[in-house]
Design an enzyme around this catalytic site. Structure first.
Site, short mmCIF file in Angstrom:
data_model
loop_
_atom_site.label_atom_id
_atom_site.label_comp_id
_atom_site.label_asym_id
_atom_site.label_seq_id
_atom_site.Cartn_x
_atom_site.Cartn_y
_atom_site.Cartn_z
CB SER A 78 4.59 -1.41 12.37
OG SER A 78 4.14 -0.09 12.59
CE LYS B 74 0.10 3.48 4.78
NZ LYS B 74 -0.16 3.63 6.18
CG ASN C 135 -1.78 1.21 1.35
OD1 ASN C 135 -1.92 1.96 0.38
ND2 ASN C 135 -2.37 1.42 2.51
N GLY D 41 1.71 2.44 10.91
CA GLY D 41 2.61 3.59 10.77
C GLY D 41 3.27 4.03 12.06
CG HIS E 18 -6.24 1.85 5.08
ND1 HIS E 18 -5.80 2.80 5.97
CD2 HIS E 18 -5.20 1.00 4.89
CE1 HIS E 18 -4.54 2.54 6.31
NE2 HIS E 18 -4.15 1.44 5.67
CD GLU F 140 -3.14 5.50 6.64
OE1 GLU F 140 -3.13 5.54 5.39
OE2 GLU F 140 -2.17 5.08 7.31
CD GLU G 95 -3.95 -2.58 7.66
OE1 GLU G 95 -2.78 -2.69 7.33
OE2 GLU G 95 -4.64 -1.60 7.37
C1 PEP Z 1 -1.21 0.21 6.08
O1 PEP Z 1 -1.02 1.03 5.20
O2 PEP Z 1 -2.29 -0.36 6.16
C2 PEP Z 1 -0.13 -0.13 7.00
C3 PEP Z 1 -0.21 -1.24 7.66
O3 PEP Z 1 0.87 0.76 7.11
P1 PEP Z 1 2.27 0.49 7.87
O4 PEP Z 1 2.85 -0.77 7.31
O5 PEP Z 1 3.08 1.70 7.55
O6 PEP Z 1 1.99 0.35 9.33
#
Ligand code: PEP
Length: 259
Positions: free
Chosen positions: A223, A10, A8, A183, A97, A99, A177
């Protein structure tokens, strides 16, 4: 079934040139993967060019988008429809997601509508669910996940079992998640993630018939990097959703471990 590793990107990178460079660094490794499929999810604006230029590549990867709208076409200024994405050559779409739920105020009802239309358009949805730090500390993780699944998949558990959506749900990818892990560098302990995995399997087994259930893959995201990624796969997850690390050399490093 092949393990899925989802990149992803982003809202990154800021130029097509950098997007192509990033894609090239991944493509070098994916051609060596046998039991793993990589889903690259760039921003919408790069999808067309990356799909076009990858046509003659050796494979191991497919494309996904990071979002879509809940109608196939019409007067919806600024929106991108699942049918457009499918026709472009996208296979997957990330939905729900955290975000988008936080910054764009996406609700369970909106995600539910997007999911239905994405399935109808022939896209495979990558549905994200997860609890906040406060919810985790209050011991509410399981209830929150159950509630999110209920809202995203349908608005009632009872309805879900008989829903007309069910037959195409075998294309569903579910991602655990934890929001507090996204992040932050604070990845979920693999043992705790495995407990959630068992819970999700149990929950889905009550909701869906075994034929559909056996096709649903459950991934971990939050992460993930080249050091911790394999731990989740070793505890039973069917793959990973990788955010920040998918923009760095960490990603090819992680993929190399899966060759
Ligand atoms: C994500 O974008 O869903 C994600 C898990 O980001 P990260 O790996 O940066 O934590």
């Amino acid at each position: 079934m092949k393990k899925l590793i989802i990149a992803n990107w982003k809202c990154n990178p800021t130029t097509l040139k950098k997007a192509k460079e990033l894609f090239d660094s991944v493509k070098k490794i994916t051609k060596h993967l046998k039991d793993t499929k990589v889903v690259i999810c760039p921003p919408f604006v790069y999808l067309s060019e990356l799909i076009r230029t990858s046509a003659k590549s050796l494979g191991g990867f497919v494309f996904g988008s990071q979002n879509c709208f809940w109608e196939k076409s019409g007067s919806f200024t600024g929106e991108i429809s699942p049918l457009m994405l499918k026709n472009l050559g996208c296979e997957y779409v990330i939905l729900g997601h955290s975000e988008r739920r936080k910054h764009l105020k996406e609700t369970g009802g909106m995600i539910n509508k997007k999911l239905r239309v994405a399935l109808e358009a022939g896209l495979k949805p990558i549905l994200c669910i997860g609890e906040t730090k406060t919810e985790k500390e209050q011991g509410k993780t399981k209830n929150i996940l159950k509630q999110q699944l209920k809202e995203f998949l349908d608005n009632s558990m009872a309805q879900l079992v008989v829903s007309e959506v069910e037959p195409s749900l075998n294309h569903l990818i579910l991602v655990y998640e934890p929001i507090w892990a996204i992040g932050t560098g604070d990845s979920c302990n693999p043992g705790q993630a495995a407990e959630v995995l068992s819970f999700l399997k149990e929950l889905l087994s009550v909701l869906l018939n075994p034929e559909i259930l056996k096709n649903i893959q459950i991934l971990y995201g939050g992460s993930v990097n080249s050091d911790n990624g394999l731990n989740y796969i070793n505890t039973g997850f069917d793959g990973l959703l990788v955010g920040a690390a998918s923009l760095t050399p960490e990603f090819p490093k992680l993929l190399t471990k899966l060759i």
